[in-house]
Design an enzyme around this catalytic site. Structure first.
Site, PDB file in Angstrom:
ATOM      1  N   ASN A   1      -8.063  -8.936   0.653  1.00  0.00           N
ATOM      2  CA  ASN A   1      -7.414 -10.259   0.683  1.00  0.00           C
ATOM      3  C   ASN A   1      -6.030 -10.211   1.324  1.00  0.00           C
ATOM      4  O   ASN A   1      -5.319 -11.227   1.317  1.00  0.00           O
ATOM      5  CB  ASN A   1      -7.289 -10.811  -0.742  1.00  0.00           C
ATOM      6  CG  ASN A   1      -8.647 -11.212  -1.306  1.00  0.00           C
ATOM      7  OD1 ASN A   1      -9.331 -12.051  -0.729  1.00  0.00           O
ATOM      8  ND2 ASN A   1      -9.054 -10.597  -2.398  1.00  0.00           N
TER       9      ASN A   1
ATOM     10  N   ASP B   1       3.488   1.085  -5.842  1.00  0.00           N
ATOM     11  CA  ASP B   1       3.634   0.860  -7.289  1.00  0.00           C
ATOM     12  C   ASP B   1       2.506   1.543  -8.072  1.00  0.00           C
ATOM     13  O   ASP B   1       2.485   1.443  -9.295  1.00  0.00           O
ATOM     14  CB  ASP B   1       3.608  -0.642  -7.610  1.00  0.00           C
ATOM     15  CG  ASP B   1       2.213  -1.217  -7.467  1.00  0.00           C
ATOM     16  OD1 ASP B   1       1.587  -0.989  -6.413  1.00  0.00           O
ATOM     17  OD2 ASP B   1       1.737  -1.863  -8.422  1.00  0.00           O
TER      18      ASP B   1
ATOM     19  N   GLY C   1      -4.183  -0.327  -7.078  1.00  0.00           N
ATOM     20  CA  GLY C   1      -4.393   0.480  -5.876  1.00  0.00           C
ATOM     21  C   GLY C   1      -5.844   0.849  -5.619  1.00  0.00           C
ATOM     22  O   GLY C   1      -6.182   1.424  -4.594  1.00  0.00           O
TER      23      GLY C   1
ATOM     24  N   SER D   1      -6.377  -3.945  -0.429  1.00  0.00           N
ATOM     25  CA  SER D   1      -6.958  -5.273  -0.638  1.00  0.00           C
ATOM     26  C   SER D   1      -7.564  -5.886   0.620  1.00  0.00           C
ATOM     27  O   SER D   1      -6.926  -5.945   1.671  1.00  0.00           O
ATOM     28  CB  SER D   1      -5.890  -6.220  -1.178  1.00  0.00           C
ATOM     29  OG  SER D   1      -6.408  -7.531  -1.231  1.00  0.00           O
TER      30      SER D   1
ATOM     31  N   ASP E   1       2.953  -0.858   0.339  1.00  0.00           N
ATOM     32  CA  ASP E   1       1.791  -1.387  -0.354  1.00  0.00           C
ATOM     33  C   ASP E   1       2.063  -2.894  -0.551  1.00  0.00           C
ATOM     34  O   ASP E   1       3.222  -3.324  -0.513  1.00  0.00           O
ATOM     35  CB  ASP E   1       1.657  -0.659  -1.700  1.00  0.00           C
ATOM     36  CG  ASP E   1       0.604  -1.266  -2.577  1.00  0.00           C
ATOM     37  OD1 ASP E   1      -0.507  -1.542  -2.080  1.00  0.00           O
ATOM     38  OD2 ASP E   1       0.884  -1.498  -3.779  1.00  0.00           O
TER      39      ASP E   1
ATOM     40  N   ARG F   1     -11.950  -2.976  -4.819  1.00  0.00           N
ATOM     41  CA  ARG F   1     -12.654  -3.949  -5.673  1.00  0.00           C
ATOM     42  C   ARG F   1     -13.874  -3.329  -6.356  1.00  0.00           C
ATOM     43  O   ARG F   1     -14.056  -3.462  -7.568  1.00  0.00           O
ATOM     44  CB  ARG F   1     -13.080  -5.150  -4.818  1.00  0.00           C
ATOM     45  CG  ARG F   1     -13.509  -6.351  -5.641  1.00  0.00           C
ATOM     46  CD  ARG F   1     -13.918  -7.501  -4.726  1.00  0.00           C
ATOM     47  NE  ARG F   1     -12.895  -7.781  -3.726  1.00  0.00           N
ATOM     48  CZ  ARG F   1     -13.113  -8.437  -2.589  1.00  0.00           C
ATOM     49  NH1 ARG F   1     -14.306  -8.915  -2.307  1.00  0.00           N
ATOM     50  NH2 ARG F   1     -12.127  -8.638  -1.719  1.00  0.00           N
TER      51      ARG F   1
ATOM     52  N   ASP G   1       0.130  -5.416  -3.059  1.00  0.00           N
ATOM     53  CA  ASP G   1       0.039  -5.870  -4.453  1.00  0.00           C
ATOM     54  C   ASP G   1       0.932  -5.020  -5.352  1.00  0.00           C
ATOM     55  O   ASP G   1       0.745  -3.805  -5.443  1.00  0.00           O
ATOM     56  CB  ASP G   1      -1.409  -5.749  -4.962  1.00  0.00           C
ATOM     57  CG  ASP G   1      -2.366  -6.696  -4.256  1.00  0.00           C
ATOM     58  OD1 ASP G   1      -2.027  -7.875  -4.124  1.00  0.00           O
ATOM     59  OD2 ASP G   1      -3.460  -6.249  -3.845  1.00  0.00           O
TER      60      ASP G   1
HETATM   61  C1  BG6 Z   1      -5.099  -3.389  -4.512  1.00  0.00           C
HETATM   62  C2  BG6 Z   1      -4.869  -3.777  -5.952  1.00  0.00           C
HETATM   63  O1  BG6 Z   1      -3.979  -3.709  -3.746  1.00  0.00           O
HETATM   64  O2  BG6 Z   1      -6.237  -4.082  -3.991  1.00  0.00           O
HETATM   65  C3  BG6 Z   1      -6.132  -3.521  -6.764  1.00  0.00           C
HETATM   66  O3  BG6 Z   1      -3.799  -3.008  -6.477  1.00  0.00           O
HETATM   67  C4  BG6 Z   1      -7.313  -4.256  -6.136  1.00  0.00           C
HETATM   68  O4  BG6 Z   1      -5.930  -3.923  -8.087  1.00  0.00           O
HETATM   69  C5  BG6 Z   1      -7.454  -3.822  -4.680  1.00  0.00           C
HETATM   70  O5  BG6 Z   1      -8.515  -3.960  -6.840  1.00  0.00           O
HETATM   71  C6  BG6 Z   1      -8.597  -4.534  -3.964  1.00  0.00           C
HETATM   72  O6  BG6 Z   1      -8.286  -5.875  -3.859  1.00  0.00           O
HETATM   73  P1  BG6 Z   1      -9.229  -7.001  -3.255  1.00  0.00           P
HETATM   74  O7  BG6 Z   1      -8.248  -8.126  -3.007  1.00  0.00           O
HETATM   75  O8  BG6 Z   1      -9.822  -6.473  -2.001  1.00  0.00           O
HETATM   76  O9  BG6 Z   1     -10.254  -7.322  -4.272  1.00  0.00           O
HETATM   77 MG    MG Z   2      -0.053  -1.823  -5.534  1.00  0.00          MG
END
Ligand code: BG6
Ligand code: MG
Length: 212
Positions: free
Chosen positions: A118, A170, A46, A116, A9, A49, A11
């Site tokens: 991102n 995590d 995890g 994510s 993972d 969004r 984040d």
């Molecule tokens: C996960 C995070 O990795 O990504 C979450 O643990 C987050 O908290 C999710 O909401 C989505 O992220 P993003 O960057 O696409 O908004």
């Molecule tokens: Mg995580």
């Protein structure tokens, strides 16, 4: 144990972006007059969004239209992107690089499995954009953790059987996802209430466990 790949993972495992997510959601919640704290933020680990937004809006005293929800999610993301702009390789969590290097030199494949969208931006910021054998993230999945899709896709990209993959997570939702994908799971940094981290798990140990 016949583990041929480890799927990490991002984040909370490779980097700690929790605080950036918290600050961005807190800003949106404050502007909307919605109560939000770190305990609620923990439930977002995890989670995608839009699903995170639904959790934030549980405390709202009005209904939001789909259009308004999309606008709020975009605002949150713009704010989050500002925070992660200053990330550098120094933000990689302790023990991570040693673990990754050891796995690579032992011939074990390494991948990212993150909810994510991102992920590509973060990997670039920390200088690991070309480092992993596969990257599966929020941009190529329909179902977020605890659905196993993101890990299953990572294993498929690597061409490795699910029962030969280990997931490092995590978030409890991520551990559930790994398990329901038929993979071995390693809970770190607070998942399952434990305090194991890649830093206190000597990097050699992970490889030894895998190769035992
Ligand atoms: C996960 C995070 O990795 O990504 C979450 O643990 C987050 O908290 C999710 O909401 C989505 O992220 P993003 O960057 O696409 O908004
Ligand atoms: Mg995580």
């Amino acid at each position: 144990m016949n583990i041929k790949a480890v799927i990490f993972d991002l984040d909370g495992v490779i980097v700690s972006t929790d605080e950036c997510h918290y600050l961005a959601w807190k800003k949106i919640a404050d502007e909307e007059g919605i109560y939000f704290d770190r305990e609620i933020n923990n439930r977002l680990r995890g989670v995608s969004r839009m699903e995170s937004l639904e959790i934030v809006l549980e405390r709202a005293n009005k209904e939001y239209s789909q259009e308004e929800k999309l606008a709020l999610a975009e605002q949150k993301n713009n704010c989050y992107r500002e925070y992660i702009k200053s990330m550098t390789p120094d933000d990689i969590l302790p023990g991570v690089m040693a673990t990754l290097e050891k796995l690579k030199s032992s011939g074990i494949k390494i991948a990212i499995g993150s909810s994510s969208k991102n992920t590509p931006v973060i990997l670039k910021q920390i200088g690991l954009e070309n480092y992993f054998d596969a990257v599966s993230d929020g941009n190529n999945i329909k179902n977020s953790k605890p659905d196993p899709e993101v890990f299953v896709k990572a294993a498929d990209m690597l061409g490795i059987a699910y029962n030969e993959c280990m997931v490092v997570e995590d978030a409890d939702a991520g551990i559930q996802a790994g398990k329901s994908g038929g993979m071995l799971t390693l809970a770190v940094n607070g998942a399952n209430g434990g305090d194991l981290s890649l830093e206190n798990l000597a990097c050699g140990d992970l490889v030894e466990i895998i190769q035992a």
